[in-house]
Design an enzyme around this catalytic site. Structure first.
Site, PDB file in Angstrom:
ATOM      1  CG  MET A 139      48.036  43.161  33.963  1.00  0.00           C
ATOM      2  SD  MET A 139      47.625  41.698  32.906  1.00  0.00           S
ATOM      3  CE  MET A 139      45.967  41.308  32.819  1.00  0.00           C
TER       4      MET A 139
ATOM      5  CG  LEU B 183      56.888  42.305  29.739  1.00  0.00           C
ATOM      6  CD1 LEU B 183      57.703  42.985  28.888  1.00  0.00           C
ATOM      7  CD2 LEU B 183      56.601  40.874  28.919  1.00  0.00           C
ATOM      8  CB  ILE B 184      59.072  37.838  34.867  1.00  0.00           C
ATOM      9  CG1 ILE B 184      57.751  37.868  35.045  1.00  0.00           C
ATOM     10  CG2 ILE B 184      59.665  37.244  35.595  1.00  0.00           C
ATOM     11  CD1 ILE B 184      56.891  38.202  35.986  1.00  0.00           C
TER      12      ILE B 184
ATOM     13  CG  HIS C 216      47.338  35.675  27.161  1.00  0.00           C
ATOM     14  ND1 HIS C 216      47.660  36.991  27.900  1.00  0.00           N
ATOM     15  CD2 HIS C 216      47.252  35.336  26.345  1.00  0.00           C
ATOM     16  CE1 HIS C 216      47.427  37.036  26.876  1.00  0.00           C
ATOM     17  NE2 HIS C 216      47.140  36.711  25.250  1.00  0.00           N
TER      18      HIS C 216
HETATM   19  C1  GAR Z   1      42.495  36.936  33.424  1.00  0.00           C
HETATM   20  O1  GAR Z   1      42.101  36.053  32.584  1.00  0.00           O
HETATM   21  C2  GAR Z   1      44.294  36.184  32.802  1.00  0.00           C
HETATM   22  O2  GAR Z   1      44.423  35.211  32.015  1.00  0.00           O
HETATM   23  C3  GAR Z   1      44.270  37.170  32.594  1.00  0.00           C
HETATM   24  O3  GAR Z   1      44.485  38.208  33.620  1.00  0.00           O
HETATM   25  C4  GAR Z   1      43.362  37.713  33.985  1.00  0.00           C
HETATM   26  C5  GAR Z   1      42.805  38.595  35.788  1.00  0.00           C
HETATM   27  O4  GAR Z   1      42.178  37.701  36.021  1.00  0.00           O
HETATM   28  N1  GAR Z   1      45.807  37.430  32.710  1.00  0.00           N
HETATM   29  C6  GAR Z   1      46.590  38.198  30.925  1.00  0.00           C
HETATM   30  O5  GAR Z   1      46.219  38.475  30.343  1.00  0.00           O
HETATM   31  C7  GAR Z   1      48.627  37.909  30.592  1.00  0.00           C
HETATM   32  N2  GAR Z   1      48.588  38.476  30.110  1.00  0.00           N
HETATM   33  P1  GAR Z   1      41.611  37.461  37.862  1.00  0.00           P
HETATM   34  O6  GAR Z   1      42.998  38.435  38.604  1.00  0.00           O
HETATM   35  O7  GAR Z   1      40.179  37.071  38.112  1.00  0.00           O
HETATM   36  O8  GAR Z   1      42.263  36.184  37.691  1.00  0.00           O
END
Ligand code: GAR
Length: 190
Positions: free
Chosen positions: A93, A95-96, A112
């Site tokens: 979470m 930004l790179i 995403h």
């Molecule tokens: C996932 O749904 C991913 O798509 C989202 O965070 C969740 C992580 O779940 N990513 C973002 O929202 C990036 N902007 P996880 O820790 O169980 O893999």
């Protein structure tokens, strides 16, 4: 035969996408080596998952560094020492910044939980529900300096059809866990 591509998975939370990737590697459907799991939250459950999977993890606190540039320099060295070739963001979470973007040009990918360009940023599923959107879904994309703006590699969507947020979330995660490993395999064998 060419050596397996080495990747680092960056995650901030639960790590279910990391798990899906690690399971695919173990099952032989994804031909890569996860050299390291990197987290910016030392208490994140992904650390436990990495341990269970026998994959080294590295946790750092961004607040211990004076700038993003400094912690990215540190990460860059660490990844270089392990010959990491690609960075796979899985619920990371942050930004790179320019240091890692420069070192891994076109070799950083993200997943995403929306049909980008709709609903970038935080809580994409909440945004999708609040907007009463007709479709929800998942996007895998290259990472650039923007927030979920890089070019799209793979996308899958489905109709919300009045379903609850819980049901939509469940479907999104099921898609993610299938789509991410499959997309990585395609990228690494191109
Ligand atoms: C996932 O749904 C991913 O798509 C989202 O965070 C969740 C992580 O779940 N990513 C973002 O929202 C990036 N902007 P996880 O820790 O169980 O893999």
């Amino acid at each position: 035969m060419k050596n397996k591509i080495k990747i680092a998975v960056f995650a901030s939370g639960n790590g279910s996408n990391f798990q899906a990737i690690a399971d695919a590697v173990k099952a032989g459907s994804l031909n890569t080596e996860i050299a390291l799991v990197v987290t910016d939250r030392p208490n994140a459950y992904v650390v436990e998952r990495a341990k269970q999977a026998n994959i080294p993890s590295f946790a750092f606190m961004p607040s211990d560094y004076d700038s993003k540039q400094l912690y990215e320099e540190m990460l860059k060295e660490k990844l270089a020492s392990l010959q990491v070739e690609w960075i796979v963001l899985a619920g990371f979470m942050r930004l790179i910044g320019p240091v890692l973007l420069g070192a891994y040009e076109n070799r950083i990918v993200n997943i995403h939980p929306s049909v980008l360009p709709a609903f970038p940023g935080k809580d994409a599923i909440g945004q999708t529900m609040a907007a009463g959107a007709e479709a929800a879904g998942v996007t895998v994309h290259y990472v650039d300096a923007g927030m979920d703006t890089g070019s799209i590699i793979a996308q899958e969507s489905f109709k919300v059809n009045g379903r609850s947020r819980e049901a939509v979330e469940k479907e999104i995660h099921a898609i993610e866990h299938r789509l991410y490993p499959a997309t990585l395999q395609r990228l690494f064998t191109q």
